[in-house]
Scaffold this motif. Structure first.
Motif, PDB file in Angstrom:
ATOM      1  N   ALA A   1       0.820  -1.216   0.000  1.00  0.00           N
ATOM      2  CA  ALA A   1       0.000   0.000   0.000  1.00  0.00           C
ATOM      3  C   ALA A   1       0.852   1.264   0.000  1.00  0.00           C
ATOM      4  CB  ALA A   1      -0.927  -0.007   1.213  1.00  0.00           C
ATOM      5  N   MET A   2       2.128   1.144   0.361  1.00  0.00           N
ATOM      6  CA  MET A   2       3.039   2.295   0.373  1.00  0.00           C
ATOM      7  C   MET A   2       3.672   2.412  -1.019  1.00  0.00           C
ATOM      8  SD  MET A   2       4.630   1.289   4.104  1.00  0.00           S
ATOM      9  CE  MET A   2       5.711   2.706   4.310  1.00  0.00           C
ATOM     10  N   SER A   3       2.850   2.759  -1.985  1.00  0.00           N
ATOM     11  CA  SER A   3       3.234   2.620  -3.392  1.00  0.00           C
ATOM     12  C   SER A   3       4.121   3.739  -3.912  1.00  0.00           C
ATOM     13  CB  SER A   3       1.977   2.521  -4.256  1.00  0.00           C
ATOM     14  OG  SER A   3       1.172   3.674  -4.078  1.00  0.00           O
ATOM     15  N   THR A   4       4.228   4.846  -3.194  1.00  0.00           N
ATOM     16  CA  THR A   4       4.985   5.992  -3.718  1.00  0.00           C
ATOM     17  C   THR A   4       6.422   6.041  -3.218  1.00  0.00           C
ATOM     18  OG1 THR A   4       4.252   7.438  -1.918  1.00  0.00           O
ATOM     19  CG2 THR A   4       2.880   7.357  -3.911  1.00  0.00           C
ATOM     20  N   VAL A   5       6.790   5.121  -2.326  1.00  0.00           N
ATOM     21  CA  VAL A   5       8.152   5.099  -1.788  1.00  0.00           C
ATOM     22  C   VAL A   5       8.678   3.657  -1.830  1.00  0.00           C
ATOM     23  CG1 VAL A   5       7.919   7.108  -0.275  1.00  0.00           C
ATOM     24  CG2 VAL A   5       7.250   4.845   0.566  1.00  0.00           C
ATOM     25  N   PRO A   6       9.994   3.489  -2.015  1.00  0.00           N
ATOM     26  CA  PRO A   6      10.563   2.144  -1.926  1.00  0.00           C
ATOM     27  C   PRO A   6      10.569   1.667  -0.472  1.00  0.00           C
ATOM     28  CG  PRO A   6      12.020   3.670  -3.107  1.00  0.00           C
ATOM     29  CD  PRO A   6      11.002   4.492  -2.410  1.00  0.00           C
ATOM     30  N   VAL A   7      10.174   0.419  -0.268  1.00  0.00           N
ATOM     31  CA  VAL A   7      10.178  -0.186   1.067  1.00  0.00           C
ATOM     32  C   VAL A   7      10.910  -1.518   0.986  1.00  0.00           C
ATOM     33  CG1 VAL A   7       8.799  -0.995   3.008  1.00  0.00           C
ATOM     34  CG2 VAL A   7       7.959   0.889   1.602  1.00  0.00           C
ATOM     35  N   PHE A   8      11.779  -1.734   1.953  1.00  0.00           N
ATOM     36  CA  PHE A   8      12.626  -2.930   2.002  1.00  0.00           C
ATOM     37  C   PHE A   8      12.558  -3.472   3.427  1.00  0.00           C
ATOM     38  CE2 PHE A   8      16.585  -5.272   2.440  1.00  0.00           C
ATOM     39  CZ  PHE A   8      16.869  -5.767   1.173  1.00  0.00           C
ATOM     40  N   VAL A   9      12.204  -4.729   3.595  1.00  0.00           N
ATOM     41  CA  VAL A   9      12.130  -5.348   4.916  1.00  0.00           C
ATOM     42  C   VAL A   9      13.250  -6.384   5.020  1.00  0.00           C
ATOM     43  CG1 VAL A   9      10.726  -6.695   6.520  1.00  0.00           C
ATOM     44  CG2 VAL A   9       9.636  -4.996   5.035  1.00  0.00           C
ATOM     45  N   GLN A  10      14.019  -6.299   6.109  1.00  0.00           N
ATOM     46  CA  GLN A  10      15.128  -7.222   6.297  1.00  0.00           C
ATOM     47  C   GLN A  10      15.113  -7.774   7.720  1.00  0.00           C
ATOM     48  OE1 GLN A  10      18.558  -4.749   5.551  1.00  0.00           O
ATOM     49  NE2 GLN A  10      18.569  -3.873   7.599  1.00  0.00           N
ATOM     50  N   ASN A  11      15.784  -8.919   7.900  1.00  0.00           N
ATOM     51  CA  ASN A  11      15.968  -9.410   9.251  1.00  0.00           C
ATOM     52  C   ASN A  11      17.317  -8.932   9.776  1.00  0.00           C
ATOM     53  OD1 ASN A  11      17.910 -11.137   8.132  1.00  0.00           O
ATOM     54  ND2 ASN A  11      16.573 -12.928   8.157  1.00  0.00           N
ATOM     55  N   ALA A  12      17.667  -9.360  10.986  1.00  0.00           N
ATOM     56  CA  ALA A  12      18.875  -8.839  11.616  1.00  0.00           C
ATOM     57  C   ALA A  12      20.147  -9.322  10.939  1.00  0.00           C
ATOM     58  CB  ALA A  12      18.885  -9.211  13.097  1.00  0.00           C
ATOM     59  N   ARG A  13      20.059 -10.386  10.134  1.00  0.00           N
ATOM     60  CA  ARG A  13      21.224 -10.857   9.369  1.00  0.00           C
ATOM     61  C   ARG A  13      21.333 -10.145   8.030  1.00  0.00           C
ATOM     62  NH1 ARG A  13      18.919 -15.593  11.378  1.00  0.00           N
ATOM     63  NH2 ARG A  13      17.836 -15.959   9.408  1.00  0.00           N
ATOM     64  N   LEU A  14      20.431  -9.212   7.754  1.00  0.00           N
ATOM     65  CA  LEU A  14      20.392  -8.431   6.525  1.00  0.00           C
ATOM     66  C   LEU A  14      19.924  -9.246   5.323  1.00  0.00           C
ATOM     67  CD1 LEU A  14      23.680  -6.324   6.966  1.00  0.00           C
ATOM     68  CD2 LEU A  14      21.382  -5.900   7.876  1.00  0.00           C
ATOM     69  N   ASP A  15      19.155 -10.304   5.594  1.00  0.00           N
ATOM     70  CA  ASP A  15      18.459 -10.999   4.520  1.00  0.00           C
ATOM     71  C   ASP A  15      17.271 -10.169   4.066  1.00  0.00           C
ATOM     72  OD1 ASP A  15      20.082 -13.269   4.748  1.00  0.00           O
ATOM     73  OD2 ASP A  15      18.750 -14.212   6.220  1.00  0.00           O
ATOM     74  N   ALA A  16      17.034 -10.134   2.752  1.00  0.00           N
ATOM     75  CA  ALA A  16      15.841  -9.461   2.222  1.00  0.00           C
ATOM     76  C   ALA A  16      14.633 -10.358   2.474  1.00  0.00           C
ATOM     77  CB  ALA A  16      16.005  -9.202   0.729  1.00  0.00           C
ATOM     78  N   VAL A  17      13.700  -9.874   3.260  1.00  0.00           N
ATOM     79  CA  VAL A  17      12.507 -10.641   3.619  1.00  0.00           C
ATOM     80  C   VAL A  17      11.325 -10.245   2.754  1.00  0.00           C
ATOM     81  CG1 VAL A  17      10.865 -11.093   5.486  1.00  0.00           C
ATOM     82  CG2 VAL A  17      13.315 -11.031   5.970  1.00  0.00           C
ATOM     83  N   ALA A  18      11.192  -8.965   2.434  1.00  0.00           N
ATOM     84  CA  ALA A  18      10.074  -8.500   1.608  1.00  0.00           C
ATOM     85  C   ALA A  18      10.389  -7.121   1.055  1.00  0.00           C
ATOM     86  CB  ALA A  18       8.777  -8.447   2.429  1.00  0.00           C
ATOM     87  N   THR A  19       9.772  -6.801  -0.073  1.00  0.00           N
ATOM     88  CA  THR A  19       9.813  -5.448  -0.625  1.00  0.00           C
ATOM     89  C   THR A  19       8.444  -5.133  -1.190  1.00  0.00           C
ATOM     90  OG1 THR A  19      10.388  -6.111  -2.878  1.00  0.00           O
ATOM     91  CG2 THR A  19      12.222  -5.763  -1.355  1.00  0.00           C
ATOM     92  N   ASN A  20       8.191  -3.846  -1.406  1.00  0.00           N
ATOM     93  CA  ASN A  20       7.071  -3.497  -2.279  1.00  0.00           C
ATOM     94  C   ASN A  20       7.613  -3.405  -3.709  1.00  0.00           C
ATOM     95  OD1 ASN A  20       8.463  -1.063  -2.272  1.00  0.00           O
ATOM     96  ND2 ASN A  20       6.754   0.170  -1.515  1.00  0.00           N
ATOM     97  N   ARG A  21       6.753  -3.080  -4.652  1.00  0.00           N
ATOM     98  CA  ARG A  21       7.154  -3.091  -6.054  1.00  0.00           C
ATOM     99  C   ARG A  21       8.296  -2.109  -6.318  1.00  0.00           C
ATOM    100  NH1 ARG A  21       4.407  -4.465 -10.950  1.00  0.00           N
ATOM    101  NH2 ARG A  21       2.440  -4.743  -9.822  1.00  0.00           N
ATOM    102  N   LEU A  22       8.191  -0.901  -5.750  1.00  0.00           N
ATOM    103  CA  LEU A  22       9.218   0.105  -6.000  1.00  0.00           C
ATOM    104  C   LEU A  22      10.520  -0.257  -5.280  1.00  0.00           C
ATOM    105  CD1 LEU A  22       9.966   2.695  -7.395  1.00  0.00           C
ATOM    106  CD2 LEU A  22       8.849   3.986  -5.548  1.00  0.00           C
ATOM    107  N   GLY A  23      10.414  -0.875  -4.125  1.00  0.00           N
ATOM    108  CA  GLY A  23      11.612  -1.321  -3.422  1.00  0.00           C
ATOM    109  C   GLY A  23      12.357  -2.383  -4.200  1.00  0.00           C
ATOM    110  N   ARG A  24      11.598  -3.293  -4.801  1.00  0.00           N
ATOM    111  CA  ARG A  24      12.263  -4.325  -5.606  1.00  0.00           C
ATOM    112  C   ARG A  24      12.927  -3.706  -6.831  1.00  0.00           C
ATOM    113  NH1 ARG A  24      12.545  -9.611  -5.482  1.00  0.00           N
ATOM    114  NH2 ARG A  24      13.484 -10.537  -7.337  1.00  0.00           N
TER     115      ARG A  24
END
Length: 290
Positions: free
Chosen positions: A121-144
Motif C-alpha cells: 500500500a506504500m506505493s509511492t516510496v521504496p520499502v525494504f524489509v530485512q531481518n537482523a542478518r540483513l536478509d531481504a525478507v520482503a519489498t514493495n514493487r518500488l523497493g524491488r
C-alpha cells in the motif's frame, strides 16, 4: 562466536583508540607496547582494580554488574551502541554457562500476508524489509525495482552483506561503497553480540570472512553501529544517480524484522528519477522478495 574472545577483542580495540589525555590522565611518556590506553589506566578511570579489569578484558565476565559495565563504558568513552554491545557480550558470556538461557525468539524468515499488504500500500516510496542478518525478507514493487541488482537472479534470501562484498556490481551501485562496507560490518557485528548462537549468522560471517579479505579486516576492527536513519547514494542502472533518505523501523508485530522506507527530497532530481523508476516498475511483473 566465542563470547570470551569477543569481549577481549572489543575492549582491546576500544582502548587502543584512546590516549591518556583524552580521558584526563597525565602521560608520563615512556614507550608503550601497544597503542592507546594501558589496562591499568582504563581501570583507574573506571574506578576498579587493575586486576579486575584485566580479568574482564581476558573475557571472564562472571558476575559483572551493570555498574561495572557503565564504569568501563565511561572510561572507554563508548557511545550508546557500543555500550549496548558490551552489555550484550557480557550477557551472552554469562548465558553460555546456562545453555537453557541461550535460546532467543526465532528470526522471522518471511513476511506475513498482513505485512506484505501494508508495504504494498506504500506505493509511492521504496520499502525494504530485512531481518537482523540483513536478509531481504520482503519489498514493495518500488523497493524491488530500486534494489533489482541485489534481488534479481539470486536464490532467496538475497543478503545485503553478500551483495556488497561478493558482487562486483555493488561497487557501482553504491556511490559510497567503502562507507557502506563499514556500515554493513558494524551492523552485523552488533547483531553478533545480541545473537551469538545464531547459526545462520555465524555461517554468513564465516562465508564472508573466507571469501572477502576486506570483510575480514573490517570484522576484526570490532566496530558496531545501528542502522536507523541516513542517506543512501546509489547509481541505479535504469534511472541513474539517486540520493535517498531512509528511516529504519523495528516491527513490533514481526519480531526480528526491520522495515526501511526510502524517500526523496520534494522537487529534487532524485524525486523525478524515482517517479520514472515507479513508472518502469508498474509495467513489470510483480515479483516481491520473500
Amino acid at each position: 562466536m566465542d563470547t570470551s574472545d569477543a569481549i577481549s577483542d572489543f575492549l582491546t580495540t576500544r582502548r587502543a583508540k584512546l590516549t591518556p589525555a583524552q580521558v584526563g590522565l597525565p602521560d608520563f611518556g615512556g614507550r608503550r607496547r601497544v597503542p592507546g590506553l594501558r589496562r591499568e589506566e582504563v581501570a583507574l578511570v573506571a574506578g576498579m582494580s587493575a586486576e579486575y579489569y584485566k580479568r574482564l578484558e581476558r573475557g571472564n565476565a562472571t558476575g559483572v554488574s551493570d555498574a561495572v559495565i557503565d564504569g568501563v563504558s565511561r572510561a572507554l568513552q563508548l557511545d550508546e551502541v557500543e555500550h549496548a554491545h558490551l552489555y550484550d557480550l557480557i550477557r551472552a558470556a554469562n548465558a553460555g554457562a546456562h545453555p537453557q538461557q541461550r535460546r532467543r525468539p526465532a528470526r522471522s524468515a518471511q513476511a506475513t500476508p498482513a505485512l506484505q499488504q501494508t508495504i504494498d500500500a506504500m506505493s509511492t516510496v521504496p520499502v525494504f524489509v530485512q531481518n537482523a542478518r540483513l536478509d531481504a525478507v520482503a519489498t514493495n514493487r518500488l523497493g524491488r525495482a530500486l534494489f533489482s541488482e541485489m534481488l534479481d537472479d539470486v536464490r532467496p534470501p538475497a543478503n545485503a552483506a553478500r551483495f556488497i562484498f561478493l558482487d562486483d556490481r555493488a561497487q557501482t551501485f553504491y556511490r559510497d561503497w567503502e562507507a557502506q562496507t563499514r556500515q554493513i560490518v558494524a551492523v552485523l557485528r552488533a547483531e553478533a553480540g545480541r545473537s551469538p548462537y545464531d547459526r545462520a549468522l555465524s555461517d554468513l560471517v564465516g562465508e564472508l570472512s573466507t571469501r572477502s579479505e576486506l570483510f575480514r579486516t573490517l570484522w576484526g576492527a570490532h566496530d558496531v553501529r545501528e542502522h536507523r536513519t541516513g542517506l543512501k547514494a546509489v547509481r541505479h542502472p535504469v534511472v541513474g544517480d539517486l540520493e535517498l533518505s531512509f528511516q529504519a523501523m523495528d516491527l513490533a508485530s514481526d519480531r526480528g524484522l526491520q522495515m526501511i522506507v526510502f524517500s526523496a527530497e520534494p522537487g529534487s532530481a532524485t524525486q523525478e528519477r524515482l517517479q520514472l523508476l515507479a513508472n518502469v516498475a508498474a509495467t513489470a511483473p510483480e515479483n516481491a522478495a520473500s
